[in-house]
Design a protein around this motif. Structure first.
Motif, PDB file in Angstrom:
ATOM      1  N   LEU A 170       0.759  -1.168  -0.088  1.00 55.51           N
ATOM      2  CA  LEU A 170      -0.039   0.063   0.192  1.00 55.51           C
ATOM      3  C   LEU A 170       1.019   1.156  -0.036  1.00 55.51           C
ATOM      4  O   LEU A 170       0.551   2.234  -0.710  1.00 55.51           O
ATOM      5  CB  LEU A 170      -1.033  -0.073   1.388  1.00 55.51           C
ATOM      6  N   ARG A 171       1.879   1.182   1.047  1.00 59.33           N
ATOM      7  CA  ARG A 171       2.694   2.465   1.077  1.00 59.33           C
ATOM      8  C   ARG A 171       3.497   2.664  -0.384  1.00 59.33           C
ATOM      9  O   ARG A 171       3.552   3.941  -0.863  1.00 59.33           O
ATOM     10  CB  ARG A 171       3.752   2.266   1.955  1.00 59.33           C
ATOM     11  N   ASN A 172       3.770   1.624  -1.082  1.00 55.66           N
ATOM     12  CA  ASN A 172       4.558   1.744  -2.663  1.00 55.66           C
ATOM     13  C   ASN A 172       3.573   2.285  -3.481  1.00 55.66           C
ATOM     14  O   ASN A 172       4.163   3.181  -4.414  1.00 55.66           O
ATOM     15  CB  ASN A 172       4.962   0.277  -2.923  1.00 55.66           C
ATOM     16  N   VAL A 205      -7.515   7.072   1.099  1.00 59.39           N
ATOM     17  CA  VAL A 205      -7.694   5.724   0.652  1.00 59.39           C
ATOM     18  C   VAL A 205      -6.430   4.583   1.086  1.00 59.39           C
ATOM     19  O   VAL A 205      -6.861   3.529   1.582  1.00 59.39           O
ATOM     20  CB  VAL A 205      -7.206   5.727  -1.143  1.00 59.39           C
ATOM     21  N   THR A 206      -5.240   5.075   1.249  1.00 60.31           N
ATOM     22  CA  THR A 206      -4.158   4.296   1.822  1.00 60.31           C
ATOM     23  C   THR A 206      -4.729   4.145   3.184  1.00 60.31           C
ATOM     24  O   THR A 206      -4.538   2.671   3.654  1.00 60.31           O
ATOM     25  CB  THR A 206      -2.934   5.139   2.054  1.00 60.31           C
ATOM     26  N   ASP A 207      -5.028   4.999   4.073  1.00 64.02           N
ATOM     27  CA  ASP A 207      -5.570   4.792   5.437  1.00 64.02           C
ATOM     28  C   ASP A 207      -6.622   3.763   5.621  1.00 64.02           C
ATOM     29  O   ASP A 207      -6.732   2.930   6.365  1.00 64.02           O
ATOM     30  CB  ASP A 207      -5.913   6.148   6.183  1.00 64.02           C
ATOM     31  N   ILE A 213      -6.750  -4.115   5.963  1.00 62.63           N
ATOM     32  CA  ILE A 213      -5.774  -5.138   6.300  1.00 62.63           C
ATOM     33  C   ILE A 213      -5.540  -5.638   8.006  1.00 62.63           C
ATOM     34  O   ILE A 213      -5.660  -6.808   8.097  1.00 62.63           O
ATOM     35  CB  ILE A 213      -4.441  -4.897   5.703  1.00 62.63           C
ATOM     36  N   ASP A 214      -5.512  -4.596   8.661  1.00 57.83           N
ATOM     37  CA  ASP A 214      -5.528  -4.653  10.019  1.00 57.83           C
ATOM     38  C   ASP A 214      -6.581  -5.550  10.535  1.00 57.83           C
ATOM     39  O   ASP A 214      -6.576  -6.603  11.346  1.00 57.83           O
ATOM     40  CB  ASP A 214      -5.516  -3.394  10.730  1.00 57.83           C
ATOM     41  N   GLU A 215      -7.676  -5.467  10.066  1.00 63.81           N
ATOM     42  CA  GLU A 215      -9.097  -5.959  10.665  1.00 63.81           C
ATOM     43  C   GLU A 215      -8.937  -7.460  10.094  1.00 63.81           C
ATOM     44  O   GLU A 215      -9.469  -8.367  10.860  1.00 63.81           O
ATOM     45  CB  GLU A 215     -10.276  -5.295   9.956  1.00 63.81           C
ATOM     46  N   ALA A 216      -8.512  -7.733   8.880  1.00 64.09           N
ATOM     47  CA  ALA A 216      -8.518  -9.051   8.351  1.00 64.09           C
ATOM     48  C   ALA A 216      -7.562  -9.813   9.180  1.00 64.09           C
ATOM     49  O   ALA A 216      -7.530 -10.851   9.463  1.00 64.09           O
ATOM     50  CB  ALA A 216      -8.165  -9.108   6.883  1.00 64.09           C
TER      51      ALA A 216
END
Length: 227
Positions: A170-172, A205-207, A213-216
């Motif tokens: 995501l950061r990339n 959008v990144t956030d 992802i954190d939730e998954a």
């Protein structure tokens, strides 16, 4: 497209308006100046949408990887990452067999091409699923053993690592989008306010996907650690 037409125009229509050819008497070779060279049809909103689309794919990739981690219960997705050397081609197992879940502690692999059942068995044994196949010559059975506490902790760490890999992706993507917006601002194609606003949209959008992802990951960890 307009830039391409601009470059071809003098070749196809030497007299087209918007082109300048120096007089032959000056000794210059024929040259031309494109009318639209400074125009770039780029919508900064499209950059944000493209970043969002790529981030969506990264999230789905993380979820797919998480599904391959066993939690003590049988699931066909446990074999999603198993590839078989099928006539010299690495082929996903799920394309070569019907994977069944007859019970909460067992999987069955019914290979379509029975002549390759040994290759499928070997691929499962050499994979990282941690299951021992039982091949009766017709069908392969995989019994899902209960997870030890130590193994559960190892899988929880693996889950976190998958989540972090996804967030790196995501950061990339965010960096690529921001770089594109900064280039448009520098070239004067968009204003500083437009650039700043769209960069903020990219961060939002990144956030959003980082949280997903954190939730998954959190959900998978709970499944793994729940006895």
């Amino acid at each position: 497209m307009r830039v391409l037409v601009a470059w071809l125009a003098p070749l196809l229509c030497p007299g087209v308006a918007g082109w300048h050819r120096p007089p032959a008497r000056l000794g210059y070779q024929a040259s031309f100046r494109p009318l639209f060279m400074s125009e770039v049809d780029v919508d900064p909103a499209e950059i944000v949408l493209e970043a969002e689309s790529r981030m969506e794919k990264s999230l789905e990739s993380v979820k797919g990887s998480l599904n391959t981690i066993r939690t003590g219960r049988a699931s066909a997705s446990l074999l999603d990452r198993v590839n078989v050397d099928y006539y010299g081609t690495s082929t996903p197992l799920k394309q070569l067999a019907n994977i069944g879940v007859p019970s909460a502690t067992q999987l069955t692999v019914d290979v379509y091409d029975k002549s390759s059942i040994a290759d499928v068995e070997r691929a499962i044994m050499e994979s990282d699923v941690g299951l021992t196949p039982q091949n009766d010559g017709t069908i392969i059975r995989l019994n899902i053993p209960p997870l030890t506490e130590e193994r559960r902790k190892e899988l929880a760490k693996q889950t976190k690592a998958m989540g972090e890999d996804g967030k790196v992706a995501l950061r990339n993507i965010r960096r690529d989008a921001v770089d594109q917006l900064k280039k448009l601002e520098k070239s004067g194609d968009i204003s500083k306010d437009d650039s700043t606003g769209n960069q903020g949209d990219v961060q939002d959008v990144t956030d959003k996907f980082s949280k997903a992802i954190d939730e998954a990951v959190s959900k998978k960890e709970k499944e793994i650690l729940t006895l």
